[in-house]
Scaffold this motif. Structure first.
Motif, PDB file in Angstrom:
ATOM      1  N   ASP A 116       0.835  -1.210   0.000  1.00 35.62           N
ATOM      2  CA  ASP A 116       0.000   0.000   0.000  1.00 35.62           C
ATOM      3  C   ASP A 116       0.864   1.252   0.000  1.00 35.62           C
ATOM      4  N   MET A 117       1.954   1.230   0.746  1.00 35.26           N
ATOM      5  CA  MET A 117       2.850   2.393   0.795  1.00 35.26           C
ATOM      6  C   MET A 117       3.433   2.680  -0.583  1.00 35.26           C
ATOM      7  N   LEU A 118       3.769   1.619  -1.331  1.00 38.45           N
ATOM      8  CA  LEU A 118       4.291   1.806  -2.678  1.00 38.45           C
ATOM      9  C   LEU A 118       3.196   2.276  -3.642  1.00 38.45           C
ATOM     10  N   LYS A 119       1.997   1.740  -3.495  1.00 41.89           N
ATOM     11  CA  LYS A 119       0.886   2.184  -4.341  1.00 41.89           C
ATOM     12  C   LYS A 119       0.679   3.689  -4.211  1.00 41.89           C
ATOM     13  N   PHE A 171       3.549   5.914  -5.727  1.00 39.21           N
ATOM     14  CA  PHE A 171       3.552   6.080  -7.179  1.00 39.21           C
ATOM     15  C   PHE A 171       2.283   6.741  -7.722  1.00 39.21           C
ATOM     16  N   ASN A 172       1.168   6.638  -7.001  1.00 39.57           N
ATOM     17  CA  ASN A 172      -0.104   7.084  -7.563  1.00 39.57           C
ATOM     18  C   ASN A 172      -0.802   8.195  -6.784  1.00 39.57           C
ATOM     19  N   GLY A 173      -0.362   8.474  -5.559  1.00 37.96           N
ATOM     20  CA  GLY A 173      -1.056   9.463  -4.741  1.00 37.96           C
ATOM     21  C   GLY A 173      -1.090  10.847  -5.360  1.00 37.96           C
ATOM     22  N   GLN A 174      -2.268  11.465  -5.345  1.00 37.81           N
ATOM     23  CA  GLN A 174      -2.451  12.800  -5.908  1.00 37.81           C
ATOM     24  C   GLN A 174      -2.758  13.850  -4.847  1.00 37.81           C
ATOM     25  N   TYR A 175      -3.495  13.476  -3.816  1.00 41.52           N
ATOM     26  CA  TYR A 175      -3.902  14.416  -2.777  1.00 41.52           C
ATOM     27  C   TYR A 175      -4.366  13.628  -1.557  1.00 41.52           C
ATOM     28  N   SER A 176      -4.586  14.325  -0.456  1.00 35.44           N
ATOM     29  CA  SER A 176      -5.083  13.660   0.755  1.00 35.44           C
ATOM     30  C   SER A 176      -6.506  14.116   1.038  1.00 35.44           C
ATOM     31  N   ALA A 177      -7.449  13.203   0.903  1.00 33.54           N
ATOM     32  CA  ALA A 177      -8.858  13.498   1.139  1.00 33.54           C
ATOM     33  C   ALA A 177      -9.205  13.218   2.598  1.00 33.54           C
ATOM     34  N   LEU A 178     -10.164  13.945   3.119  1.00 25.54           N
ATOM     35  CA  LEU A 178     -10.603  13.706   4.490  1.00 25.54           C
ATOM     36  C   LEU A 178     -11.276  12.340   4.623  1.00 25.54           C
ATOM     37  N   ASP A 179     -11.996  11.943   3.582  1.00 25.12           N
ATOM     38  CA  ASP A 179     -12.694  10.657   3.569  1.00 25.12           C
ATOM     39  C   ASP A 179     -12.308   9.935   2.285  1.00 25.12           C
ATOM     40  N   GLU A 190     -13.182   4.052  -5.698  1.00 23.61           N
ATOM     41  CA  GLU A 190     -12.950   5.006  -6.780  1.00 23.61           C
ATOM     42  C   GLU A 190     -11.467   5.241  -7.019  1.00 23.61           C
ATOM     43  N   ASN A 191     -10.667   5.056  -5.982  1.00 27.70           N
ATOM     44  CA  ASN A 191      -9.224   5.291  -6.075  1.00 27.70           C
ATOM     45  C   ASN A 191      -8.478   4.052  -5.564  1.00 27.70           C
ATOM     46  N   PRO A 192      -8.462   2.982  -6.334  1.00 23.16           N
ATOM     47  CA  PRO A 192      -7.922   1.704  -5.855  1.00 23.16           C
ATOM     48  C   PRO A 192      -6.417   1.688  -5.611  1.00 23.16           C
TER      49      PRO A 192
END
Length: 332
Positions: A138-141, A144-152, A157-159
């Motif tokens: 999960d840390m690697l996912k 490489f793919n994280g765009q922003y930090s959502a509250l929820d 939708e964002n696998p």
């Protein structure tokens, strides 16, 4: 089943130097020495995790620190001693609440217990390996793919954790006004802007990586799976001899004269050049909280890991990439 679960939870407490497990129920916060042991254990669960930089920090936000660069630090001066000031080009980081939770249902636990020797030690090892691997991937996912930090967050939708935190590529987009990521549309193929991966990787190195870094032997080329598959298919289709096929099979090990590989979960059309230790994952000290136990109502064994975590680039100029949304594959 309970005969295995309770001792496993007790072993987790013991391993993490918690002297009074009852005080915390099924939850416990690990001690500082154990934080270091945990980081080592997670690094060893994946080849790539062993190469990137994982560190504990005191503050929730700040600037990543990677001391020094490949500038020349040796010479002479007409007056006094020769000196070259050390540069700090790290990106800004911001930690946020990160909660990992994985579970195994009763049926699968029964299979797990009865698939081997059926001993407590074997059960403990299998459970620990499973959860460490799940959380590490999960840390690697997210990296490489994280765009922003959502509250929820919405994993359906964002696998790949796109809404969990800003990953390395998103951070590079913002660093130095986006100088290190090509977002201008380009094509790759015989009649494209770049004929092959070597040409694209060489362009990234020679145009975006500072001159002092270009010959750094630690530089690697990270190739998206779709790019790698397309390039290998071209070589296999044109392979007229066993030596040609051998060259095709070796594609993923060298691009533009640098070690190349396909990282797990990186977008298929992205190409990036960096050193692996330039990819940082930070966790705030004394924020790790674990919970392990059997949920009888749901018939699940749950293992959770809560902490303040974030991503950074040790030196933003040491990362160069072609954005996956800007690259189009051309067949001819």
């Amino acid at each position: 089943m309970t005969a295995f679960i309770k001792p496993h939870a007790a072993e987790l407490f013991h391993q993490n130097f918690v002297s009074n497990a009852k005080k915390f129920g099924n939850s416990f916060q690990i001690s500082e020495p154990s934080e270091n042991l945990l980081r080592v254990a997670m690094m060893q669960s994946s080849w790539m995790m062993e190469q990137i930089t994982t560190a504990d920090v005191a503050q929730e936000n700040g600037q990543a620190v990677s001391v020094g660069d490949n500038s020349l630090y040796t010479g002479r001066a007409l007056e006094g001693r020769f000196r070259n000031p050390t540069k700090l080009n790290g990106s800004v980081y911001e930690l946020c609440e990160t909660d990992s939770c994985a579970s195994i249902n009763y049926d699968k636990m029964s299979l797990l217990i009865n698939s081997g020797s059926g001993t407590q030690d074997e059960f403990n090892q299998k459970m620990s390996d499973f959860f460490s691997r799940a959380f590490t991937l999960d840390m690697l996912k997210i990296g490489f793919n994280g765009q922003y930090s959502a509250l929820d967050t919405k994993p359906n939708e964002n696998p790949k954790g796109e809404d969990v935190n800003k990953g390395w590529h998103a951070i590079a987009h913002e660093f130095n006004a986006g100088s290190q990521v090509i977002t201008k549309p380009a094509t790759i193929g015989e009649t494209g802007d770049f004929k092959h991966l070597d040409a694209l990787a060489s362009f990234l190195i020679n145009e975006l990586i500072p001159e002092g870094f270009r010959e750094d032997p630690r530089l690697v080329v990270m190739v998206g799976a779709e790019l790698a598959a397309t390039e290998r298919l071209k070589l296999f289709n044109g392979a007229a001899s066993p030596s040609d096929r051998a060259s095709a099979q070796m594609l993923n090990s060298s691009v533009a004269g640098r070690f190349a590989f396909v990282p797990p979960f990186m977008p298929g059309r992205r190409l990036a050049v960096t050193t692996l230790d330039n990819l940082h994952i930070y966790t705030q000290k004394s924020t790790r909280v674990f919970k392990a136990g059997f949920n009888e109502d749901k018939k699940l064994y749950e293992h959770s890991y809560l902490r303040q975590e974030g991503y950074a680039l040790g030196d933003g100029f040491m990362y160069a990439a072609m954005d996956e949304n800007a690259l189009t594959l051309k067949d001819s």
